[in-house]
Design a protein around this motif. Structure first.
Motif, PDB file in Angstrom:
ATOM      1  N   LYS A  52       0.832  -1.186   0.000  1.00  0.00           N
ATOM      2  CA  LYS A  52       0.000   0.000   0.000  1.00  0.00           C
ATOM      3  C   LYS A  52       0.872   1.243   0.000  1.00  0.00           C
ATOM      4  O   LYS A  52       1.831   1.335   0.740  1.00  0.00           O
ATOM      5  CB  LYS A  52      -0.877   0.036   1.251  1.00  0.00           C
ATOM      6  CG  LYS A  52      -2.237  -0.495   1.080  1.00  0.00           C
ATOM      7  CD  LYS A  52      -3.045  -0.198   2.319  1.00  0.00           C
ATOM      8  CE  LYS A  52      -4.517  -0.315   2.039  1.00  0.00           C
ATOM      9  NZ  LYS A  52      -5.312  -0.113   3.230  1.00  0.00           N
ATOM     10  N   THR A  53       0.511   2.177  -0.821  1.00  0.00           N
ATOM     11  CA  THR A  53       1.153   3.474  -0.791  1.00  0.00           C
ATOM     12  C   THR A  53       0.387   4.319   0.211  1.00  0.00           C
ATOM     13  O   THR A  53      -0.833   4.389   0.171  1.00  0.00           O
ATOM     14  CB  THR A  53       1.113   4.137  -2.182  1.00  0.00           C
ATOM     15  OG1 THR A  53       1.697   3.236  -3.116  1.00  0.00           O
ATOM     16  CG2 THR A  53       1.873   5.443  -2.178  1.00  0.00           C
ATOM     17  N   VAL A  54       1.113   4.942   1.117  1.00  0.00           N
ATOM     18  CA  VAL A  54       0.488   5.689   2.189  1.00  0.00           C
ATOM     19  C   VAL A  54       0.563   7.187   1.909  1.00  0.00           C
ATOM     20  O   VAL A  54       1.583   7.703   1.462  1.00  0.00           O
ATOM     21  CB  VAL A  54       1.188   5.370   3.533  1.00  0.00           C
ATOM     22  CG1 VAL A  54       0.592   6.173   4.670  1.00  0.00           C
ATOM     23  CG2 VAL A  54       1.108   3.885   3.832  1.00  0.00           C
ATOM     24  N   MET A  55      -0.541   7.865   2.192  1.00  0.00           N
ATOM     25  CA  MET A  55      -0.581   9.311   2.044  1.00  0.00           C
ATOM     26  C   MET A  55       0.405   9.927   3.035  1.00  0.00           C
ATOM     27  O   MET A  55       0.460   9.542   4.195  1.00  0.00           O
ATOM     28  CB  MET A  55      -2.005   9.815   2.298  1.00  0.00           C
ATOM     29  CG  MET A  55      -2.190  11.279   2.056  1.00  0.00           C
ATOM     30  SD  MET A  55      -3.936  11.822   1.972  1.00  0.00           S
ATOM     31  CE  MET A  55      -4.742  10.902   3.277  1.00  0.00           C
ATOM     32  N   LEU A  77     -10.140  11.801   0.741  1.00  0.00           N
ATOM     33  CA  LEU A  77      -8.985  12.690   0.862  1.00  0.00           C
ATOM     34  C   LEU A  77      -7.787  12.114   0.110  1.00  0.00           C
ATOM     35  O   LEU A  77      -7.085  12.830  -0.617  1.00  0.00           O
ATOM     36  CB  LEU A  77      -8.647  12.887   2.342  1.00  0.00           C
ATOM     37  CG  LEU A  77      -7.575  13.909   2.683  1.00  0.00           C
ATOM     38  CD1 LEU A  77      -7.967  15.305   2.221  1.00  0.00           C
ATOM     39  CD2 LEU A  77      -7.319  13.901   4.193  1.00  0.00           C
ATOM     40  N   GLY A  78      -7.563  10.817   0.254  1.00  0.00           N
ATOM     41  CA  GLY A  78      -6.462  10.155  -0.452  1.00  0.00           C
ATOM     42  C   GLY A  78      -6.630  10.206  -1.960  1.00  0.00           C
ATOM     43  O   GLY A  78      -5.665  10.436  -2.689  1.00  0.00           O
ATOM     44  N   LYS A  84      -3.610  15.449  -7.041  1.00  0.00           N
ATOM     45  CA  LYS A  84      -2.802  16.657  -6.873  1.00  0.00           C
ATOM     46  C   LYS A  84      -2.537  16.853  -5.386  1.00  0.00           C
ATOM     47  O   LYS A  84      -3.444  16.684  -4.576  1.00  0.00           O
ATOM     48  CB  LYS A  84      -3.558  17.869  -7.432  1.00  0.00           C
ATOM     49  CG  LYS A  84      -2.821  19.166  -7.326  1.00  0.00           C
ATOM     50  CD  LYS A  84      -3.652  20.303  -7.865  1.00  0.00           C
ATOM     51  CE  LYS A  84      -2.902  21.622  -7.631  1.00  0.00           C
ATOM     52  NZ  LYS A  84      -3.734  22.768  -7.940  1.00  0.00           N
ATOM     53  N   ALA A  85      -1.298  17.219  -5.026  1.00  0.00           N
ATOM     54  CA  ALA A  85      -0.972  17.474  -3.623  1.00  0.00           C
ATOM     55  C   ALA A  85      -1.927  18.523  -3.061  1.00  0.00           C
ATOM     56  O   ALA A  85      -2.306  19.477  -3.745  1.00  0.00           O
ATOM     57  CB  ALA A  85       0.467  17.943  -3.488  1.00  0.00           C
ATOM     58  N   LEU A 166      -0.493  17.378   1.954  1.00  0.00           N
ATOM     59  CA  LEU A 166      -0.813  15.960   1.842  1.00  0.00           C
ATOM     60  C   LEU A 166      -0.508  15.522   0.418  1.00  0.00           C
ATOM     61  O   LEU A 166      -0.927  16.188  -0.541  1.00  0.00           O
ATOM     62  CB  LEU A 166      -2.299  15.713   2.137  1.00  0.00           C
ATOM     63  CG  LEU A 166      -2.808  16.195   3.496  1.00  0.00           C
ATOM     64  CD1 LEU A 166      -4.316  16.008   3.573  1.00  0.00           C
ATOM     65  CD2 LEU A 166      -2.107  15.453   4.619  1.00  0.00           C
ATOM     66  N   SER A 167       0.212  14.421   0.279  1.00  0.00           N
ATOM     67  CA  SER A 167       0.577  13.941  -1.061  1.00  0.00           C
ATOM     68  C   SER A 167       0.905  12.457  -1.011  1.00  0.00           C
ATOM     69  O   SER A 167       0.959  11.848   0.045  1.00  0.00           O
ATOM     70  CB  SER A 167       1.792  14.717  -1.584  1.00  0.00           C
ATOM     71  OG  SER A 167       2.926  14.435  -0.769  1.00  0.00           O
ATOM     72  N   PHE A 168       1.159  11.905  -2.203  1.00  0.00           N
ATOM     73  CA  PHE A 168       1.597  10.521  -2.324  1.00  0.00           C
ATOM     74  C   PHE A 168       2.966  10.480  -2.921  1.00  0.00           C
ATOM     75  O   PHE A 168       3.447  11.358  -3.531  1.00  0.00           O
ATOM     76  CB  PHE A 168       0.619   9.714  -3.193  1.00  0.00           C
ATOM     77  CG  PHE A 168      -0.563   9.238  -2.405  1.00  0.00           C
ATOM     78  CD1 PHE A 168      -0.544   7.992  -1.807  1.00  0.00           C
ATOM     79  CD2 PHE A 168      -1.662  10.036  -2.233  1.00  0.00           C
ATOM     80  CE1 PHE A 168      -1.631   7.550  -1.065  1.00  0.00           C
ATOM     81  CE2 PHE A 168      -2.753   9.595  -1.488  1.00  0.00           C
ATOM     82  CZ  PHE A 168      -2.738   8.356  -0.922  1.00  0.00           C
TER      83      PHE A 168
END
Length: 168
Positions: A52-55, A77-78, A84-85, A166-168
């Motif tokens: 899993k990629t986490v925010m 939100l994710g 977009k960040a 917040l971003s990925f």
């Protein structure tokens, strides 16, 4: 008949020995031995788990580790942060939290709780609150900052304004 049977057993033993030696030489030479026929197994294998990629959350340039909740608000939100960040400009409120507009509405599942330092909550469906103190109110919990002490949170969040990304 005994001679034929003895010859067959000898050929079988010699063949098995030569096969074992040949496989050992292939291993030493870096070769991969030919695959053997699949064997039935009584053991079941678990399917490979997807990573899993986490925010990620960054507060005034400082990355923080967050344990995100598993709920509809965090999912939405994710999804937005993947596109977009998200930058949230927050303001200090009450000497125990930072509050800022998300610029979007998220699904709410508010319950009356008493927050702890590090809690991240959704307020009114469109504002993020990050606590460095405690408060009792109806919020949708989004997550919790897990790698900062209360003193570190106060240092990060007690300024008049804070920028959260917040971003990925």
């Amino acid at each position: 008949m005994k001679k034929i049977l003895a010859a067959i057993v000898t050929v079988f033993i010699v063949g098995a020995f030569l096969t074992a030696c040949s496989a050992g030489q292939q291993k030493e030479a870096g070769e991969t031995p030919a695959p053997s026929a699949p064997q039935e197994s009584s053991l079941t294998t678990e399917p490979a788990q997807e990573e899993k990629t986490v925010m990620k959350m960054v507060i005034n340039g400082t990355p923080v580790a967050v344990e995100w909740e598993d709920n509809a608000a965090v999912d939405a939100l994710g999804k937005a942060a993947k596109e977009k960040a998200i930058t949230i400009n927050t303001a200090a409120y009450g000497g125990f939290e930072q509050v800022g507009s998300l610029g979007m509405d998220l699904p709410q599942s508010d319950t009356r709780i008493t927050t702890n330092p590090g809690d991240i909550a959704l307020y009114e469906g469109n504002q993020m609150v990050v606590f460095y103190g405690s408060n009792t109110w109806a919020y949708t919990i989004l997550g919790h900052i897990s790698d900062k002490t209360q003193a570190e949170l106060e240092q990060l969040l007690s300024e008049e304004t804070v920028t959260i990304t917040l971003s990925f």
